[in-house]
Motif scaffolding. Structure first.
Motif, PDB file in Angstrom:
ATOM      1  N   TYR A 128       0.842  -1.204   0.000  1.00 44.37           N
ATOM      2  CA  TYR A 128       0.000   0.000   0.000  1.00 44.37           C
ATOM      3  C   TYR A 128       0.876   1.252   0.000  1.00 44.37           C
ATOM      4  CZ  TYR A 128      -3.388   3.511   1.336  1.00 44.37           C
ATOM      5  OH  TYR A 128      -4.159   4.633   1.366  1.00 44.37           O
ATOM      6  N   ILE A 129       1.925   1.230   0.794  1.00 43.88           N
ATOM      7  CA  ILE A 129       2.831   2.379   0.859  1.00 43.88           C
ATOM      8  C   ILE A 129       3.502   2.595  -0.492  1.00 43.88           C
ATOM      9  CG2 ILE A 129       4.968   3.250   1.887  1.00 43.88           C
ATOM     10  CD1 ILE A 129       4.098   1.864   4.480  1.00 43.88           C
ATOM     11  N   GLN A 130       3.923   1.501  -1.142  1.00 42.26           N
ATOM     12  CA  GLN A 130       4.574   1.644  -2.438  1.00 42.26           C
ATOM     13  C   GLN A 130       3.610   2.231  -3.473  1.00 42.26           C
ATOM     14  OE1 GLN A 130       5.921  -2.285  -3.272  1.00 42.26           O
ATOM     15  NE2 GLN A 130       7.886  -1.992  -2.250  1.00 42.26           N
ATOM     16  N   ILE A 131       2.362   1.820  -3.448  1.00 46.38           N
ATOM     17  CA  ILE A 131       1.391   2.300  -4.431  1.00 46.38           C
ATOM     18  C   ILE A 131       1.052   3.768  -4.177  1.00 46.38           C
ATOM     19  CG2 ILE A 131      -1.018   2.100  -5.199  1.00 46.38           C
ATOM     20  CD1 ILE A 131      -0.755  -0.889  -4.634  1.00 46.38           C
ATOM     21  N   THR A 132       0.796   4.121  -2.940  1.00 44.67           N
ATOM     22  CA  THR A 132       0.322   5.465  -2.625  1.00 44.67           C
ATOM     23  C   THR A 132       1.445   6.401  -2.204  1.00 44.67           C
ATOM     24  OG1 THR A 132      -0.037   4.910  -0.311  1.00 44.67           O
ATOM     25  CG2 THR A 132      -1.895   4.574  -1.836  1.00 44.67           C
ATOM     26  N   ASN A 133       2.590   5.853  -1.853  1.00 43.89           N
ATOM     27  CA  ASN A 133       3.728   6.626  -1.343  1.00 43.89           C
ATOM     28  C   ASN A 133       3.357   7.358  -0.048  1.00 43.89           C
ATOM     29  OD1 ASN A 133       6.406   7.327  -1.424  1.00 43.89           O
ATOM     30  ND2 ASN A 133       6.039   9.201  -2.581  1.00 43.89           N
ATOM     31  N   LYS A 134       2.464   6.761   0.737  1.00 44.28           N
ATOM     32  CA  LYS A 134       2.039   7.376   1.989  1.00 44.28           C
ATOM     33  C   LYS A 134       2.197   6.381   3.134  1.00 44.28           C
ATOM     34  CE  LYS A 134      -1.337  10.411  -0.106  1.00 44.28           C
ATOM     35  NZ  LYS A 134      -2.734  10.836  -0.137  1.00 44.28           N
ATOM     36  N   LYS A 135       2.547   6.903   4.289  1.00 44.49           N
ATOM     37  CA  LYS A 135       2.648   6.107   5.503  1.00 44.49           C
ATOM     38  C   LYS A 135       1.780   6.762   6.573  1.00 44.49           C
ATOM     39  CE  LYS A 135       7.351   6.140   5.018  1.00 44.49           C
ATOM     40  NZ  LYS A 135       8.689   6.168   5.528  1.00 44.49           N
ATOM     41  N   PRO A 136       1.241   5.973   7.496  1.00 47.13           N
ATOM     42  CA  PRO A 136       0.508   6.622   8.579  1.00 47.13           C
ATOM     43  C   PRO A 136       1.491   7.443   9.392  1.00 47.13           C
ATOM     44  CG  PRO A 136       0.828   4.322   9.068  1.00 47.13           C
ATOM     45  CD  PRO A 136       1.331   4.549   7.670  1.00 47.13           C
ATOM     46  N   ARG A 137       1.067   8.569   9.851  1.00 50.49           N
ATOM     47  CA  ARG A 137       1.988   9.411  10.601  1.00 50.49           C
ATOM     48  C   ARG A 137       1.449   9.665  11.999  1.00 50.49           C
ATOM     49  NH1 ARG A 137       0.430  13.627   6.332  1.00 50.49           N
ATOM     50  NH2 ARG A 137      -1.656  14.047   7.020  1.00 50.49           N
ATOM     51  N   PHE A 138       2.368   9.835  12.880  1.00 51.10           N
ATOM     52  CA  PHE A 138       2.057  10.172  14.248  1.00 51.10           C
ATOM     53  C   PHE A 138       1.782  11.670  14.258  1.00 51.10           C
ATOM     54  CE2 PHE A 138       3.423  11.527  18.495  1.00 51.10           C
ATOM     55  CZ  PHE A 138       2.646  10.679  19.275  1.00 51.10           C
ATOM     56  N   ASN A 139       0.637  12.081  14.754  1.00 54.74           N
ATOM     57  CA  ASN A 139       0.280  13.486  14.760  1.00 54.74           C
ATOM     58  C   ASN A 139       0.842  14.125  16.024  1.00 54.74           C
ATOM     59  OD1 ASN A 139      -1.168  15.989  15.047  1.00 54.74           O
ATOM     60  ND2 ASN A 139      -2.493  15.228  13.398  1.00 54.74           N
ATOM     61  N   THR A 140       1.942  14.838  15.868  1.00 56.74           N
ATOM     62  CA  THR A 140       2.631  15.455  16.995  1.00 56.74           C
ATOM     63  C   THR A 140       1.782  16.520  17.657  1.00 56.74           C
ATOM     64  OG1 THR A 140       4.713  15.050  15.859  1.00 56.74           O
ATOM     65  CG2 THR A 140       4.785  16.588  17.684  1.00 56.74           C
ATOM     66  N   LYS A 141       1.054  17.298  16.867  1.00 60.90           N
ATOM     67  CA  LYS A 141       0.206  18.350  17.448  1.00 60.90           C
ATOM     68  C   LYS A 141      -0.893  17.748  18.313  1.00 60.90           C
ATOM     69  CE  LYS A 141       1.078  21.874  14.011  1.00 60.90           C
ATOM     70  NZ  LYS A 141       0.527  22.760  12.991  1.00 60.90           N
ATOM     71  N   LEU A 142      -1.459  16.641  17.878  1.00 66.00           N
ATOM     72  CA  LEU A 142      -2.482  15.972  18.678  1.00 66.00           C
ATOM     73  C   LEU A 142      -1.873  15.471  19.988  1.00 66.00           C
ATOM     74  CD1 LEU A 142      -5.434  14.937  18.769  1.00 66.00           C
ATOM     75  CD2 LEU A 142      -4.572  12.801  17.795  1.00 66.00           C
ATOM     76  N   HIS A 143      -0.700  14.882  19.897  1.00 68.30           N
ATOM     77  CA  HIS A 143      -0.025  14.374  21.090  1.00 68.30           C
ATOM     78  C   HIS A 143       0.275  15.512  22.070  1.00 68.30           C
ATOM     79  CE1 HIS A 143       2.387  11.786  23.576  1.00 68.30           C
ATOM     80  NE2 HIS A 143       3.409  12.635  23.478  1.00 68.30           N
ATOM     81  N   LYS A 144       0.763  16.640  21.554  1.00 68.99           N
ATOM     82  CA  LYS A 144       1.058  17.788  22.416  1.00 68.99           C
ATOM     83  C   LYS A 144      -0.206  18.352  23.051  1.00 68.99           C
ATOM     84  CE  LYS A 144       5.369  19.168  20.289  1.00 68.99           C
ATOM     85  NZ  LYS A 144       6.109  20.183  19.539  1.00 68.99           N
ATOM     86  N   TYR A 145      -1.304  18.338  22.326  1.00 73.43           N
ATOM     87  CA  TYR A 145      -2.589  18.779  22.886  1.00 73.43           C
ATOM     88  C   TYR A 145      -2.942  17.925  24.106  1.00 73.43           C
ATOM     89  CZ  TYR A 145      -7.587  18.689  23.658  1.00 73.43           C
ATOM     90  OH  TYR A 145      -8.823  18.677  24.263  1.00 73.43           O
ATOM     91  N   PHE A 146      -2.835  16.605  23.966  1.00 76.20           N
ATOM     92  CA  PHE A 146      -3.183  15.713  25.080  1.00 76.20           C
ATOM     93  C   PHE A 146      -2.196  15.863  26.238  1.00 76.20           C
ATOM     94  CE2 PHE A 146      -6.096  13.713  22.120  1.00 76.20           C
ATOM     95  CZ  PHE A 146      -7.164  13.397  22.947  1.00 76.20           C
TER      96      PHE A 146
END
Length: 185
Positions: A128-146
């Motif tokens: 899936y990553i090879q086809i779309t060139n996308k990886k799930p990412r950790f949302n740092t702003k969300l983490h900092k909010y919490f």
């Protein structure tokens, strides 16, 4: 055969293509919200937290692919679980209800991750990553909010009943908003 595999892989994180999201996610979200609503520490009316709700993050996530929305939803639930797991919640909240709530949240996280990370089929995930060139990412702003929520609400108020009421209300909003990111169809 490889064409069918490619099509399945590229849709692996499509919310409507994930049986767990279609069949279980919304039931668990509703039940988690009901449990939180029953865990009233003290009726204090409407309390506002000193940390603004991250509407922009949810709006941004809503415009992402299903793959990213599912990853974002899983992270929201992980962050909510961390608030209740790591912050002396059992001192202020009913321990049985708290355990049931956390079990439900962890089941949701596992279910969402199964739609994104497909256990024991990492080839599909990497494909899936090879086809779309996308990886799930950790949302740092969300983490900092919490983190700010934990520090500015729970820690500053020394884990008081009032602080848990604010956290409980915020958690309800997050579970609801996260569940709205994934359409049923």
């Amino acid at each position: 055969m490889s064409i069918a595999f490619v099509l399945w892989s590229s849709n692996a994180a499509d919310a409507s293509g994930c049986p767990w999201v279609r069949n279980e996610y919304y039931k668990y979200s509703e039940e988690a919200i009901k449990l939180l609503q029953k865990m009233v520490v003290q009726n204090m009316g409407d309390l506002e937290t000193p940390v603004a709700f991250p509407d922009k993050l949810y709006k941004r996530a809503a415009n992402e692919s299903a793959f990213f929305r599912l990853s974002f939803e899983a992270q929201v639930l992980e962050e909510v679980a961390n608030l209740f797991d790591n912050n002396h919640a059992s001192l202020a909240l009913d321990e049985v209800k708290l355990d049931h709530f956390l079990n439900m949240i962890h089941q949701q996280i596992d279910g969402l991750r199964s739609c994104v990370y497909i256990p024991h089929q990492f080839k599909t995930y990497y494909f899936y990553i090879q086809i779309t060139n996308k990886k799930p990412r950790f949302n740092t702003k969300l983490h900092k909010y919490f983190q700010r929520l934990s520090q500015e609400v729970l820690e500053q108020e020394k884990f008081s009943a009032r602080s848990w009421e604010m956290i409980r209300s915020e958690a309800i909003m997050h579970i609801f908003h996260a569940s709205q990111l994934t359409p049923t169809e």
